[in-house]
Design a protein around this motif. Sequence first.
Motif, short mmCIF file in Angstrom:
data_model
loop_
_atom_site.label_atom_id
_atom_site.label_comp_id
_atom_site.label_asym_id
_atom_site.label_seq_id
_atom_site.Cartn_x
_atom_site.Cartn_y
_atom_site.Cartn_z
N ALA A 1 31.58 45.76 23.22
CA ALA A 1 32.33 46.85 21.98
C ALA A 1 32.22 46.33 20.75
CB ALA A 1 34.16 46.56 22.33
N HIS A 2 31.92 47.10 19.50
CA HIS A 2 31.75 46.85 18.16
C HIS A 2 34.34 47.10 17.96
CE1 HIS A 2 27.78 48.40 18.43
NE2 HIS A 2 28.30 49.57 19.02
N PRO A 3 34.04 45.21 17.75
CA PRO A 3 35.59 44.99 17.05
C PRO A 3 35.51 45.59 15.74
CG PRO A 3 34.27 43.25 17.29
CD PRO A 3 33.01 44.10 17.84
N GLU B 1 30.53 40.21 11.17
CA GLU B 1 30.05 40.25 12.28
C GLU B 1 28.68 40.04 12.57
OE1 GLU B 1 28.95 44.37 14.12
OE2 GLU B 1 31.37 44.97 14.47
N GLN B 2 28.95 38.03 11.47
CA GLN B 2 27.69 38.10 11.71
C GLN B 2 26.81 37.01 12.52
OE1 GLN B 2 30.32 34.40 9.35
NE2 GLN B 2 29.22 34.82 7.38
N GLN B 3 25.52 37.18 12.54
CA GLN B 3 24.54 37.00 13.71
C GLN B 3 24.92 35.91 13.69
OE1 GLN B 3 22.23 38.57 15.03
NE2 GLN B 3 21.60 40.25 14.99
N GLY B 4 24.53 35.28 15.56
CA GLY B 4 24.54 33.17 15.55
C GLY B 4 25.83 32.44 15.62
N SER C 1 36.39 34.45 24.24
CA SER C 1 35.14 34.21 23.85
C SER C 1 33.79 35.45 23.72
CB SER C 1 34.86 33.22 24.74
OG SER C 1 33.54 33.54 26.21
N PRO C 2 34.49 35.90 22.17
CA PRO C 2 33.48 36.86 21.78
C PRO C 2 32.24 36.38 20.90
CG PRO C 2 35.44 37.07 20.41
CD PRO C 2 35.28 36.40 21.52
N SER C 3 31.15 37.64 21.33
CA SER C 3 29.82 36.31 20.38
C SER C 3 29.31 37.89 20.24
CB SER C 3 29.10 35.02 21.03
OG SER C 3 28.38 34.57 20.66
N ARG C 4 28.31 38.08 18.92
CA ARG C 4 27.68 39.04 19.34
C ARG C 4 26.28 39.13 19.81
NH1 ARG C 4 26.29 41.36 14.09
NH2 ARG C 4 25.01 42.95 14.37
N CYS C 5 25.81 40.00 20.53
CA CYS C 5 24.96 40.06 21.59
C CYS C 5 22.85 41.12 20.23
CB CYS C 5 24.65 41.36 21.94
SG CYS C 5 26.71 40.99 23.49
N PRO C 6 22.39 40.93 20.68
CA PRO C 6 20.89 41.32 19.94
C PRO C 6 21.35 42.91 19.70
CG PRO C 6 20.50 39.67 22.30
CD PRO C 6 21.63 39.76 21.87
N THR C 7 21.88 43.69 20.76
CA THR C 7 21.97 44.84 20.18
C THR C 7 22.52 45.30 19.18
OG1 THR C 7 23.63 44.99 22.24
CG2 THR C 7 21.59 45.30 22.92
#
Length: 234
Positions: free
Chosen positions: A189-191, A197-200, A213-219
């Motif tokens: 999702a795009h929360p 929405e920081q990378q890493g 446990s949400p976490s940013r994807c490469p997409t």
Amino acid sequence: MPDVDVCVVGAGPVGLTLAIALRGLGLGVRIVDRAPAAKREARALVLWPRALEALDSLGVAGILRRNAVELARVTIHGRGRRLGELTTGWHRSAHNRPVNIEQHDIERLLCAELAGRGTEVEWDTEVTDVKVHEDRAEFTLTRPDGTAESGTAAWIVGCEGTASVVRDRLGIPFEGRRRTGLQVVQGNAHPEWPLGEQQGHGHIFLARAAPSSPSRCPTGRTASSASATTPTPR
């Protein structure tokens, strides 16, 4: 003489990694999977340092890292407040941090790597029978239209999960047990939240009913998994 050195049954991450390793040793490999194509739905997300080290020894960690997001820190939340933060990078390794890359992307990249080494995955192909002899394994492949093919290999390896035909035919029990009442759901999702929405930068939200446990994807999307346990009927 067997038709091929090794027949790998199951083209998930384990089967694909094994096939790549065998091709690297110069062995002839055939890999089959009953699914019609590679997975596209959200599944597992994180590759940990030890897994990256193993993949590096096969020459495929680089391509996976280039398509992943390095996970540097994780903030833990609970009851509406920030509880603390975990940092990574302390592991003494060339791959000292875990990376976020979804399972279907891992499989896509490993399929391409394997194809570059001369072996294509045979999709829509199910192993329906296996007979093992002292010098070879005989197997039967069945396709959706009902056509069947027989083959032989010096070795056959079952990498097709809990419902393994290879294990069943060899009489090897699955000694684990199912966890009743547990549900794990993952989605992308795009929360819209004030956390950015920081990378890493990942998050863990502790909750009695369903921790997530949400976490940013490469997409650019955020992948989140949540688990919940329901009472078992007595």
